[in-house]
Design a protein around this motif. Structure first.
Motif, PDB file in Angstrom:
ATOM      1  N   ALA A 153       0.836  -1.202   0.000  1.00 47.95           N
ATOM      2  CA  ALA A 153       0.000   0.000   0.000  1.00 47.95           C
ATOM      3  C   ALA A 153       0.872   1.255   0.000  1.00 47.95           C
ATOM      4  CB  ALA A 153      -0.928  -0.008   1.207  1.00 47.95           C
ATOM      5  N   TRP A 154       1.930   1.236   0.778  1.00 46.12           N
ATOM      6  CA  TRP A 154       2.853   2.384   0.812  1.00 46.12           C
ATOM      7  C   TRP A 154       3.494   2.601  -0.566  1.00 46.12           C
ATOM      8  CZ3 TRP A 154       3.859   6.399   3.837  1.00 46.12           C
ATOM      9  CH2 TRP A 154       3.388   6.368   5.162  1.00 46.12           C
ATOM     10  N   GLU A 155       3.810   1.500  -1.225  1.00 47.41           N
ATOM     11  CA  GLU A 155       4.412   1.638  -2.554  1.00 47.41           C
ATOM     12  C   GLU A 155       3.469   2.386  -3.492  1.00 47.41           C
ATOM     13  OE1 GLU A 155       5.235  -1.978  -4.792  1.00 47.41           O
ATOM     14  OE2 GLU A 155       7.146  -1.067  -5.378  1.00 47.41           O
ATOM     15  N   ALA A 156       2.183   2.050  -3.385  1.00 43.71           N
ATOM     16  CA  ALA A 156       1.208   2.743  -4.219  1.00 43.71           C
ATOM     17  C   ALA A 156       1.123   4.220  -3.847  1.00 43.71           C
ATOM     18  CB  ALA A 156      -0.161   2.077  -4.075  1.00 43.71           C
ATOM     19  N   LEU A 157       1.167   4.493  -2.539  1.00 44.48           N
ATOM     20  CA  LEU A 157       1.132   5.894  -2.080  1.00 44.48           C
ATOM     21  C   LEU A 157       2.327   6.673  -2.608  1.00 44.48           C
ATOM     22  CD1 LEU A 157       0.258   5.825   1.729  1.00 44.48           C
ATOM     23  CD2 LEU A 157      -1.028   6.952  -0.085  1.00 44.48           C
ATOM     24  N   HIS A 159       4.156   6.006  -5.250  1.00 42.67           N
ATOM     25  CA  HIS A 159       4.374   5.849  -6.685  1.00 42.67           C
ATOM     26  C   HIS A 159       4.675   7.215  -7.313  1.00 42.67           C
ATOM     27  CE1 HIS A 159       3.590   4.993 -10.898  1.00 42.67           C
ATOM     28  NE2 HIS A 159       3.687   3.697 -10.617  1.00 42.67           N
ATOM     29  N   ILE A 162       1.385   8.155  -9.999  1.00 40.09           N
ATOM     30  CA  ILE A 162      -0.002   8.025  -9.553  1.00 40.09           C
ATOM     31  C   ILE A 162      -0.145   7.982  -8.041  1.00 40.09           C
ATOM     32  CG2 ILE A 162      -0.734   6.876 -11.673  1.00 40.09           C
ATOM     33  CD1 ILE A 162      -0.644   4.228  -9.968  1.00 40.09           C
ATOM     34  N   LEU A 164      -0.416   9.050  -4.128  1.00 33.60           N
ATOM     35  CA  LEU A 164      -1.092  10.156  -3.448  1.00 33.60           C
ATOM     36  C   LEU A 164      -0.093  11.203  -2.961  1.00 33.60           C
ATOM     37  CD1 LEU A 164      -3.786  11.237  -2.351  1.00 33.60           C
ATOM     38  CD2 LEU A 164      -3.326   9.972  -0.247  1.00 33.60           C
TER      39      LEU A 164
ATOM     40  N   TRP B  35      -6.033   4.326   1.266  1.00 30.68           N
ATOM     41  CA  TRP B  35      -5.549   4.304  -0.112  1.00 30.68           C
ATOM     42  C   TRP B  35      -5.579   2.882  -0.660  1.00 30.68           C
ATOM     43  CZ3 TRP B  35      -5.490   8.053  -3.277  1.00 30.68           C
ATOM     44  CH2 TRP B  35      -4.724   8.012  -4.459  1.00 30.68           C
ATOM     45  N   TYR B 247      -2.431  -2.832 -10.181  1.00 39.01           N
ATOM     46  CA  TYR B 247      -2.586  -2.456  -8.782  1.00 39.01           C
ATOM     47  C   TYR B 247      -3.887  -2.945  -8.163  1.00 39.01           C
ATOM     48  CZ  TYR B 247       1.439   0.420  -7.706  1.00 39.01           C
ATOM     49  OH  TYR B 247       2.684   0.849  -7.398  1.00 39.01           O
ATOM     50  N   MET B 251      -3.931  -4.691  -4.593  1.00 42.55           N
ATOM     51  CA  MET B 251      -4.463  -4.010  -3.407  1.00 42.55           C
ATOM     52  C   MET B 251      -5.595  -4.814  -2.787  1.00 42.55           C
ATOM     53  SD  MET B 251      -2.702  -1.454  -2.788  1.00 42.55           S
ATOM     54  CE  MET B 251      -1.198  -1.284  -3.705  1.00 42.55           C
TER      55      MET B 251
END
Lengths: 324, 282, 392
Positions: A153-157, A159, A162, A164, B35, B247, B251
């Motif tokens: 999840a942190w990786e997505a944050l 990124h 994209i 956040l 998120w 993703y 996720m």
């Protein structure tokens, strides 16, 4: 504790046929038998645990030290002692020195980063009555959530396009970064995740410390004129938290030293060696590169650090008594 | 009677400030969770469109979660986690409780030595032991099996220590009475001590299950087959396969791995806090 | 120096009412004890006096000024806590100096290190030290100034707590069970010291305890509290001998006062436990009432009959100079306890039938609602037929 055994065995006690004088000896031998029975029972009960402790803890520790002193490679049939050669190699290795330095930096960010907000949040939660367990739950959540999944999840944050984080920074006109791929930011960002994960833990420990401060002391401070929040903080709260704070420092430092999951998932020590920490080095040398002797030497260094910290903690726990 | 009168004087503005600060820090803490869930219900198109919205324009949750459950063997991972955690916990209690009882209530030569061993075991970080344990598992031929995931944790020094501390608070007279009633020592452990130490057992169970459900380090070393992977390792494998392109399902899988513990935690918050911090406070 | 006026105090914790309409006036320099069993609200009342808790209704005045809403430090009171509440990280000297530092030094002057540089800090700090030392010497703890509370004995901690209260020269001393953490011997000694302290300082003391002996020996007046209500405020001897309420009579005295149900037969005669006593009661014939008779109001007589009670001895407790004799009386479900002088009651054995007379002037009459029925004092003539006593 031997008494009840003697009691329960009383009926089959041999009767003292040869007079009173022989009785003490009989009783003494009986007592010895009882002690023997109890010892046998104890070792039987503890037996499995003792065996497993020896095989799963003590043998491996000795093993690590022995391997660290040999040139043995995993799978090899022969080995020879090379003394401290592995340690010399470890400390001569730039990679390891970077790793050690990274670990220290990581710990130095995580410990104050966790402790100060943890204390402030604990104080805030304790200073009012409403929603205490709600806030405690929220802040504690990261500590027990599966870190591997949360790292994703942190990786997505984080990124670069994209995520956040960068979106927010861009929206308010601040520079963005490729956080996990930039050697200047990778380690601090991992430390921030470490703070995020451990904050609730420190908070809960501080809450326990705050709860153990007697209400009478606050009342006495009220009557003595130290009745403003800041005065009470200085007169009662912080001094009373002193010992437990030192203890929390060590506990959080130990956890920071053992950081692994986020590094494995997010950076694998990179870019370059920028986010490589001790435990990750230990893992990679031992199980990816199969440099067994080298890995064992790293393990010994790691063990030395952790044991030192734990012993310091034990000393602090002893000293805590003087407030009582 | 008068719990925390020092806080009764919190003036309304201060009380509002407290709530505001805690709400902000709490929200920051929750951002990764939010998120994660948000991405797990978005279609790929929306994920890669830069936007702040939490709720997707097109709800794609069903597709993502279905793919997480089918594309990766996620149910299998969770099942593995369950089996491994349950086996570890059962074995730990089975091995630790009698030993703790002996340490707490029996007098025998070598008791201090044994307790010293427990304390040293408590001090050793498990990662240091991983190399010899790996070699041991290799020699036993159990690498890449459930046994490899379980065997290093069969005995828990923390478990012995915690149970011993709790057993010590149970009066000796209870043990004496049980002996007079004809119970054997092993019966005293299981019929008297463990039921009486239920709070410690629960605290330890939470400590153990949370620790092993979340553990990545040892499974990474011990197993290679996807069919044996516990959740953290499985989800890492899933991520590597997807190479970070997809993703949504990733996720969704992360959410599913985190959810069981989060629900259990919210349902029994006090027990969790006690179980996970008990070792540190005592 | 100040009087204290407590006026109509109510206090509730949620649905439970802890104090109900408590009013009390304490004179300047008086030693007043709040006495009652645990949970009666006495500590809460003291904490309201101190300003540590806020009442739901009513008002508190100290030195003829209302102090409601005023913070503890502005009330000119000092408090000694049951646990002493000494700051464990501070030395005895710092503990005692804290109230003075808080009142005489500004927030900036109290800053660590920096505060010392501000003008006046050093002089004030020196004054405080002198005062603290003087107070400590007067309490006999001058040699302990550098120690921390953890290194002190119970009695020494108690003195430090008193010293911390004394340094401020408060108008009112509040003490919340200050002796209950001490062992029995030390408690008697410290009791005497507190009494001496009160005489020396001459300020108002409000003292909370559940211990009758402390209340009786220390106080000018005792306020008996029960279930959040103030039952009676009087000097110790009156509380014992002349209680206003059945509950007061039952709470005070050990062994407990005997409570016997009786019925007025006619003017001057009361039937009880198969006998008739000659006691003047302000009640109509046929009215039920309760007679409270303290164990020492009995004496041995040699025969039964009117004016005497007859029972069989259940148990005897030898107390040295006295005997406590437990008597089973016909029609009574619990035994009556008589306190007899040992030398005058030599041969009593369990099972024996015993006759005891009652000193009529020591009989307390209570109405059904627990209220005391006071007899009209009839001058000159005792309203009692004399009964011959065995040993007299």
């Amino acid at each position: 504790m031997s008494e009840p055994l003697a009691l329960s065995g009383a009926p089959d006690e041999p009767s003292p046929t040869r007079g009173v004088r022989t009785f003490p000896t009989a009783a003494a031998s009986l007592g010895r038998r009882r002690a023997f029975t109890e010892a046998m029972a104890a070792w039987t009960l503890a037996g499995p645990a003792v065996c497993f402790l020896l095989v799963l803890f003590f043998l491996p520790v000795i093993g690590v030290f022995v391997i660290a002193l040999t040139d043995w490679q995993f799978g090899a049939r022969t080995l020879s002692f090379v003394g401290l050669a592995n340690f010399r190699e470890v400390f001569a290795d730039d990679g390891f020195r970077t790793s050690l330095l990274n670990t220290v930096i990581y710990v130095l960010i995580v410990v104050p980063g966790t402790l100060i907000p943890g204390l402030l949040i604990a104080l805030l939660i304790e200073s009012g009555k409403s929603c205490r367990s709600f806030y405690r739950a929220i802040h504690f959540l990261p500590f027990m959530a599966t870190l591997t999944a949360m790292a994703i999840a942190w990786e997505a944050l984080l990124h670069p396009t994209i995520g956040l984080v960068n979106q927010t920074l861009a929206a308010i006109g601040l520079p963005t970064a490729n956080w996990l791929r930039d050697e200047n930011t990778a380690l601090p960002v991992l430390a921030v995740i470490g703070v995020w994960q451990n904050l609730g833990y420190a908070m809960v420990l501080f809450l326990a410390g705050l709860k153990s401060i007697p209400q009478d002391l606050y009342d006495a401070a009220d009557v003595d004129g130290a009745d403003l929040w800041l005065d009470q903080l200085r007169t009662v709260t912080l001094p009373m938290l002193g010992p437990v704070s030192m203890f929390i420092v060590i506990v959080i430092a130990l956890r920071a030293f053992e950081a692994f999951d986020t590094i494995q998932i997010l950076t694998q020590g990179g870019p370059g060696h920028a986010s490589e920490v001790l435990l990750y080095t230990l893992y990679r040398e031992s199980f990816v590169y199969l440099r067994t002797g080298y890995g064992a030497a790293v393990a010994v260094v790691f063990l030395a650090i952790v044991v030192t910290l734990t012993l310091v903690q034990a000393r602090l726990m002893d000293r805590k008594v003087h407030y009582q | 009677m008068s719990a925390n009168t020092h806080s009764h004087r919190l003036l309304p503005p201060a009380a509002i400030l407290r709530q505001a600060v805690l709400l902000v820090t709490g929200a920051l803490i929750l951002v990764p969770f939010v998120w994660m869930v948000s991405l797990s219900i978005k279609p790929p198109g929306e994920i890669f469109r830069t936007s702040f919205s939490f709720w997707p324009a097109q709800f794609y949750g069903v597709e993502n979660y279905t793919r997480a459950l089918t594309q990766a063997p996620l149910p299998r991972y969770m099942g593995n986690g369950l089996i491994v955690c349950a086996m570890i916990l059962a074995l730990q209690i089975f091995v630790c409780a009698p030993c703790a009882y002996a340490l707490a209530k029996l007098r025998f030569p070598g008791r201090d030595l044994l307790f010293g061993m427990v304390l040293i075991g408590l001090l050793l970080p498990h990662q240091v032991l991983s190399l010899p344990l790996f070699i041991l598992a290799y020699q036993l031929g159990i690498l890449n099996t459930y046994a490899a995931l379980i065997f290093p944790y069969v005995v828990s020094p923390f478990g012995i220590f915690l149970f011993r501390q709790f057993f010590k608070t149970i009066p000796d007279d209870v043990v004496h009475a049980a002996r007079l009633d004809g119970l054997s020592e092993i019966a005293i452990v299981w019929k008297i001590m463990v039921p009486m130490a239920l709070p410690a057992v629960i605290a330890f169970s939470i400590f153990s299950v949370v620790g092993h459900w979340n553990d990545l380090f040892w499974p990474l070393i011990a197993v290679r087959d996807q069919s044996l992977m516990p959740p953290p390792l499985g989800i890492m494998a899933f991520k590597n396969e997807e190479a970070g392109n997809d993703y949504g399902p990733l996720m969704a899988a992360s959410t599913l791995v985190v959810v069981p513990l989060v629900i259990a935690f919210l349902a029994a918050q006090r027990w969790f806090v006690e179980g996970l911090t008990g070792g540190a406070v005592k | 120096m100040a009087s204290v006026l407590i006026d109509g105090i109510d206090k509730n914790y949620g649905p439970t009412s802890v104090l109900r309409g408590v009013s009390l006036s304490i004179a300047d320099g008086e030693f007043l004890t709040l006495l009652g069993p645990s949970g009666c609200g006495k500590s809460t009342l003291l904490r309201i006096l101190a300003g540590l808790e806020v009442q739901d209704a009513g008002s508190i005045s100290i030195g003829e000024r209302a102090v409601d809403g005023r913070r503890p430090k502005r009330r000119d009171v000092a408090m000694v806590f049951q646990s002493y509440a000494l700051y464990p990280h501070m030395t005895v000297a710092s503990n005692m100096a804290l109230p003075l530092r808080m009142s005489r030094l500004s927030a900036f002057q109290r800053l660590p290190l920096l505060g010392h540089l501000l003008p006046g800090t050093a002089r004030t700090a020196a004054e405080i030290e002198v005062e603290v030392t003087r107070t400590a010497k007067s309490l006999g703890i001058g040699h302990l100034m550098a120690r921390k509370p953890g290194q002190l004995s119970g009695g020494q901690r108690q003195r430090v707590a008193v010293g911390r209260a004394m340094v401020r020269h408060p108008a009112v001393f509040l003490m919340d069970e200050p002796l209950s953490n001490l062992d029995a011997k030390l408690r008697v000694q410290m009791r005497a010291e507190i009494k001496e302290l009160h005489q020396r300082l001459g300020v108002t003391f409000v003292y909370v305890t559940h211990d009758q002996a402390e209340a009786m020996t220390l106080s000018d007046r005792v306020a008996v509290m029960l279930d959040g209500e103030l039952l009676q405020v009087d000097p110790p001897q009156d509380i014992y001998a002349d209680p206003d309420d059945r509950r007061v009579a039952e709470f005070i005295g050990s062994p407990k006062i005997n409570m016997l149900e009786g019925v007025v037969r006619e003017r001057g005669l009361i039937d009880l436990a198969g006998s008739t006593l000659t006691i003047e009661a302000d009640a109509l014939p046929g009215a039920p009432l309760t007679l409270g008779i303290r164990p020492e109001a009995f004496y041995l007589v040699d025969y039964g009959g009117p004016g005497a009670l007859t029972g069989s001895v259940r148990m005897i407790e030898h107390m040295g100079s006295d005997l406590f004799v437990h008597l089973d009386l016909a029609g009574l479900d619990h035994p009556l306890i008589a306190r007899l002088l040992a030398e005058r009651a030599p041969h009593i054995v369990p099972g024996q039938t015993l006759h005891v007379g009652v000193r009529p002037d020591r009989v307390l009459l209570f109405a059904g609602d627990g209220r005391r029925l006071r007899r009209k004092v009839e001058s000159g003539r005792a309203s009692v037929t004399p009964i011959r006593e065995i040993a007299r």
